[in-house]
Design a protein around this motif. Structure first.
Motif, PDB file in Angstrom:
ATOM      1  N   SER B  11     -14.342   2.885   7.528  1.00 41.46           N
ATOM      2  CA  SER B  11     -14.733   4.085   6.785  1.00 41.46           C
ATOM      3  C   SER B  11     -13.556   4.570   5.933  1.00 41.46           C
ATOM      4  N   ILE B  12     -12.322   4.352   6.411  1.00 36.10           N
ATOM      5  CA  ILE B  12     -11.151   4.685   5.588  1.00 36.10           C
ATOM      6  C   ILE B  12     -11.119   3.787   4.348  1.00 36.10           C
ATOM      7  N   GLY B  13     -11.379   2.515   4.546  1.00 34.00           N
ATOM      8  CA  GLY B  13     -11.432   1.577   3.412  1.00 34.00           C
ATOM      9  C   GLY B  13     -12.511   1.974   2.411  1.00 34.00           C
ATOM     10  N   ASP B  14     -13.676   2.369   2.927  1.00 33.58           N
ATOM     11  CA  ASP B  14     -14.771   2.793   2.037  1.00 33.58           C
ATOM     12  C   ASP B  14     -14.349   4.017   1.224  1.00 33.58           C
ATOM     13  N   GLY B  15     -13.652   4.928   1.877  1.00 37.13           N
ATOM     14  CA  GLY B  15     -13.174   6.138   1.191  1.00 37.13           C
ATOM     15  C   GLY B  15     -12.256   5.781   0.033  1.00 37.13           C
ATOM     16  N   LEU B  16     -11.373   4.829   0.263  1.00 31.75           N
ATOM     17  CA  LEU B  16     -10.452   4.418  -0.798  1.00 31.75           C
ATOM     18  C   LEU B  16     -11.204   3.826  -1.983  1.00 31.75           C
ATOM     19  N   VAL B  17     -12.192   2.989  -1.675  1.00 31.28           N
ATOM     20  CA  VAL B  17     -12.959   2.349  -2.748  1.00 31.28           C
ATOM     21  C   VAL B  17     -13.733   3.400  -3.538  1.00 31.28           C
ATOM     22  N   GLU B  18     -14.288   4.359  -2.829  1.00 37.40           N
ATOM     23  CA  GLU B  18     -15.019   5.444  -3.485  1.00 37.40           C
ATOM     24  C   GLU B  18     -14.079   6.263  -4.388  1.00 37.40           C
ATOM     25  N   MET B  19     -12.898   6.559  -3.888  1.00 39.06           N
ATOM     26  CA  MET B  19     -11.920   7.302  -4.703  1.00 39.06           C
ATOM     27  C   MET B  19     -11.563   6.512  -5.966  1.00 39.06           C
ATOM     28  N   ALA B  20     -11.324   5.220  -5.808  1.00 36.68           N
ATOM     29  CA  ALA B  20     -10.955   4.390  -6.958  1.00 36.68           C
ATOM     30  C   ALA B  20     -12.089   4.367  -7.983  1.00 36.68           C
ATOM     31  N   VAL B 139      -8.772  -3.837  -3.037  1.00 38.27           N
ATOM     32  CA  VAL B 139      -8.922  -3.159  -1.748  1.00 38.27           C
ATOM     33  C   VAL B 139     -10.086  -3.778  -0.969  1.00 38.27           C
ATOM     34  N   ILE B 140     -11.172  -4.091  -1.685  1.00 42.47           N
ATOM     35  CA  ILE B 140     -12.351  -4.670  -1.026  1.00 42.47           C
ATOM     36  C   ILE B 140     -12.098  -6.108  -0.562  1.00 42.47           C
ATOM     37  N   THR B 141     -11.571  -6.904  -1.483  1.00 45.07           N
ATOM     38  CA  THR B 141     -11.494  -8.352  -1.206  1.00 45.07           C
ATOM     39  C   THR B 141     -10.187  -8.761  -0.531  1.00 45.07           C
ATOM     40  N   LYS B 142      -9.147  -7.890  -0.618  1.00 44.32           N
ATOM     41  CA  LYS B 142      -7.793  -8.246  -0.146  1.00 44.32           C
ATOM     42  C   LYS B 142      -7.282  -9.513  -0.843  1.00 44.32           C
ATOM     43  N   VAL B 144      -4.923 -11.355  -2.876  1.00 43.40           N
ATOM     44  CA  VAL B 144      -3.526 -11.200  -3.285  1.00 43.40           C
ATOM     45  C   VAL B 144      -3.300 -11.678  -4.725  1.00 43.40           C
ATOM     46  N   ASP B 145      -3.971 -12.769  -5.097  1.00 37.22           N
ATOM     47  CA  ASP B 145      -3.790 -13.275  -6.468  1.00 37.22           C
ATOM     48  C   ASP B 145      -4.242 -12.249  -7.496  1.00 37.22           C
ATOM     49  N   LEU B 146      -5.389 -11.659  -7.233  1.00 36.14           N
ATOM     50  CA  LEU B 146      -5.892 -10.624  -8.143  1.00 36.14           C
ATOM     51  C   LEU B 146      -4.904  -9.459  -8.201  1.00 36.14           C
ATOM     52  N   ALA B 147      -4.372  -9.087  -7.053  1.00 38.80           N
ATOM     53  CA  ALA B 147      -3.420  -7.967  -6.994  1.00 38.80           C
ATOM     54  C   ALA B 147      -2.194  -8.277  -7.853  1.00 38.80           C
ATOM     55  N   LEU B 148      -1.705  -9.488  -7.757  1.00 45.26           N
ATOM     56  CA  LEU B 148      -0.514  -9.837  -8.533  1.00 45.26           C
ATOM     57  C   LEU B 148      -0.823  -9.881 -10.031  1.00 45.26           C
ATOM     58  N   GLN B 149      -2.094 -10.216 -10.320  1.00 36.90           N
ATOM     59  CA  GLN B 149      -2.527 -10.284 -11.725  1.00 36.90           C
ATOM     60  C   GLN B 149      -2.456  -8.907 -12.403  1.00 36.90           C
ATOM     61  N   LEU B 150      -2.591  -7.867 -11.622  1.00 36.48           N
ATOM     62  CA  LEU B 150      -2.559  -6.524 -12.218  1.00 36.48           C
ATOM     63  C   LEU B 150      -1.246  -6.222 -12.928  1.00 36.48           C
ATOM     64  N   GLU B 151      -0.209  -6.866 -12.474  1.00 40.83           N
ATOM     65  CA  GLU B 151       1.072  -6.633 -13.121  1.00 40.83           C
ATOM     66  C   GLU B 151       1.052  -7.101 -14.567  1.00 40.83           C
ATOM     67  N   ALA B 152       0.440  -8.253 -14.787  1.00 42.72           N
ATOM     68  CA  ALA B 152       0.342  -8.763 -16.153  1.00 42.72           C
ATOM     69  C   ALA B 152      -0.498  -7.806 -17.007  1.00 42.72           C
ATOM     70  N   ASP B 153      -1.573  -7.293 -16.410  1.00 44.27           N
ATOM     71  CA  ASP B 153      -2.418  -6.344 -17.145  1.00 44.27           C
ATOM     72  C   ASP B 153      -1.628  -5.084 -17.492  1.00 44.27           C
ATOM     73  N   ASP B 154      -0.728  -4.729 -16.595  1.00 46.97           N
ATOM     74  CA  ASP B 154       0.059  -3.520 -16.836  1.00 46.97           C
ATOM     75  C   ASP B 154       1.022  -3.736 -18.005  1.00 46.97           C
ATOM     76  N   ASP B 155       1.455  -4.988 -18.195  1.00 44.06           N
ATOM     77  CA  ASP B 155       2.293  -5.271 -19.364  1.00 44.06           C
ATOM     78  C   ASP B 155       1.549  -4.914 -20.652  1.00 44.06           C
ATOM     79  N   ALA B 156       0.241  -5.147 -20.650  1.00 48.97           N
ATOM     80  CA  ALA B 156      -0.564  -4.803 -21.827  1.00 48.97           C
ATOM     81  C   ALA B 156      -0.524  -3.286 -22.063  1.00 48.97           C
ATOM     82  N   MET B 157      -0.523  -2.522 -20.973  1.00 48.43           N
ATOM     83  CA  MET B 157      -0.433  -1.066 -21.105  1.00 48.43           C
ATOM     84  C   MET B 157       0.909  -0.663 -21.721  1.00 48.43           C
ATOM     85  N   ASP B 158       1.969  -1.312 -21.279  1.00 49.38           N
ATOM     86  CA  ASP B 158       3.294  -1.008 -21.825  1.00 49.38           C
ATOM     87  C   ASP B 158       3.327  -1.282 -23.327  1.00 49.38           C
ATOM     88  N   LEU B 159       2.676  -2.369 -23.716  1.00 51.48           N
ATOM     89  CA  LEU B 159       2.632  -2.728 -25.128  1.00 51.48           C
ATOM     90  C   LEU B 159       1.893  -1.660 -25.928  1.00 51.48           C
TER      91      LEU B 159
END
Lengths: 226, 226
Positions: B11-20, B139-142, B144-159
């Motif tokens: 239920s804590i995990g569900d709460g996090l997903v709902e918040m996101a 958060v749902i799938t755990k 790790v590869d997807l999580a690490l991919q977010l960093e590259a996406d964040d580079d786009a934000m910096d740009l």
């Protein structure tokens, strides 16, 4: 004599006080660095933030180890969880002091802050440092009255922030856009720093009373809500 | 069938997903509100942040109750402590979406963002929303590869953030100081929102691998470090 368990709890408290001391000093030195365009001092603040990050990681490690080994309940559990949050606030405050220092470095040998805003930025820096010193005192003394007093002090920061914005949008502003951008971000850094100091103090209130002070972070702009 | 303990963890995990989900939607709507000067939508985002704050408090309450009652160790302890941090990131992201909406409201019926910056702000808003959707998926799938991919996406934000700053300090900037201040803060809100989405994803990496991805929050300016 205290037992090992309470010694560990104390050592977490000591870590928080040490972090508050370091980031309070950092915001003071960063302010001097940006007002005087002092590159050495700026580098010194930037480098010094590593120590804050280390303390943050140590403290987290200790807190989690304590949760795992000692399984505290009630007040002790509240202390450990609250300490984790305070540590996060202090770590973030260190980042913000570092931002001020990095801006000083970026603009060196120029001064990022125009002469007519020196007094305001100096006041913001000094107030930020005082707020953090009071937050540290709250952590040490668990003084709820002092903690609540920080809110009033934070109002003074909002007032300074508003003054800064009024300068910016005054028709007589003659320092150009780049400086306006720098000053806008600077104002934000000081305000957020103060918010985190207030948050630390309010968490002391929670620790002592078990009640959440509402609305931990007021986080003012758009655009310094009147 | 799962036991009560694991149901609470779920239920804590569900709460996090709902918040996101809520804060992802909020940043999308706030972006529309500020680009279209849509006051109703802005009010709707501002009001909606209460729900995020409620979920945050519920989640904290549940996590602390779980620590007190079940005294988890090892992985389960890590899950609970990490969830508390994720919840803090998501709560803060909600505040940032609310800031964008409040700026829309403050400038209404004017538009806070000049025409020639619409495309950039739209991209920042959409990217922020996508980053948060990916963080929720992590958060749902755990994964790790997807999580690490977010960093590259964040580079786009910096740009995008750098593009925004270049517009601001371009000699041809003709929108005045107030708009420059607004755009500076807006850029900061989107960037910090993205940082928190990345932080959530990186905490998933910590959960799964037990190792801290370094430097959770890169937090760019001064002044978009080149």
């Amino acid at each position: 004599m205290r037992d090992a368990y309470h010694e560990e709890l104390d050592s977490i408290g000591d870590g928080l006080v040490e972090m508050a001391r370091l980031v309070g000093s950092a915001i003071g030195r960063a302010t001097t660095a940006i007002l005087d365009a002092d590159l050495n001092l700026a580098e010194n603040v930037i480098e010094g933030d590593k120590k804050v990050d280390e303390l943050h990681h140590d403290l987290e490690g200790k807190a989690i180890a304590l949760l795992a080994r000692q399984q505290p309940v009630a007040t002790d559990l509240r202390i450990v969880v609250t300490s984790l949050r305070m540590s996060a606030d202090l770590e973030r405050s260190g980042d913000l002091a570092q931002h001020v220092a990095k801006l000083a470095r970026l603009r060196f040998p120029e001064r990022a802050v125009p002469r007519d805003l020196h007094a305001t930025i100096l006041e913001m820096g000094q107030l930020a440092q005082r707020l953090m010193a009071k937050a540290a005192e709250c952590v040490i003394t668990k003084d709820v009255d002092l903690a609540l007093q920080l809110e009033a002090d934070d109002d003074a920061m909002d007032l300074l922030h508003r003054t800064l914005f009024q300068h910016l949008i005054d028709d007589r502003w003659k320092h150009g856009i780049e400086t306006a951008v720098d000053v806008t971000l600077l104002g934000r850094y000081y305000e957020r720093f103060a918010d985190h100091a207030v948050a630390v103090a309010k968490r002391v209130v929670f620790l002592v009373t078990g009640e959440h002070a509402d609305d931990l972070q007021q986080d003012l702009p758009p655009e310094i809500q009147a």
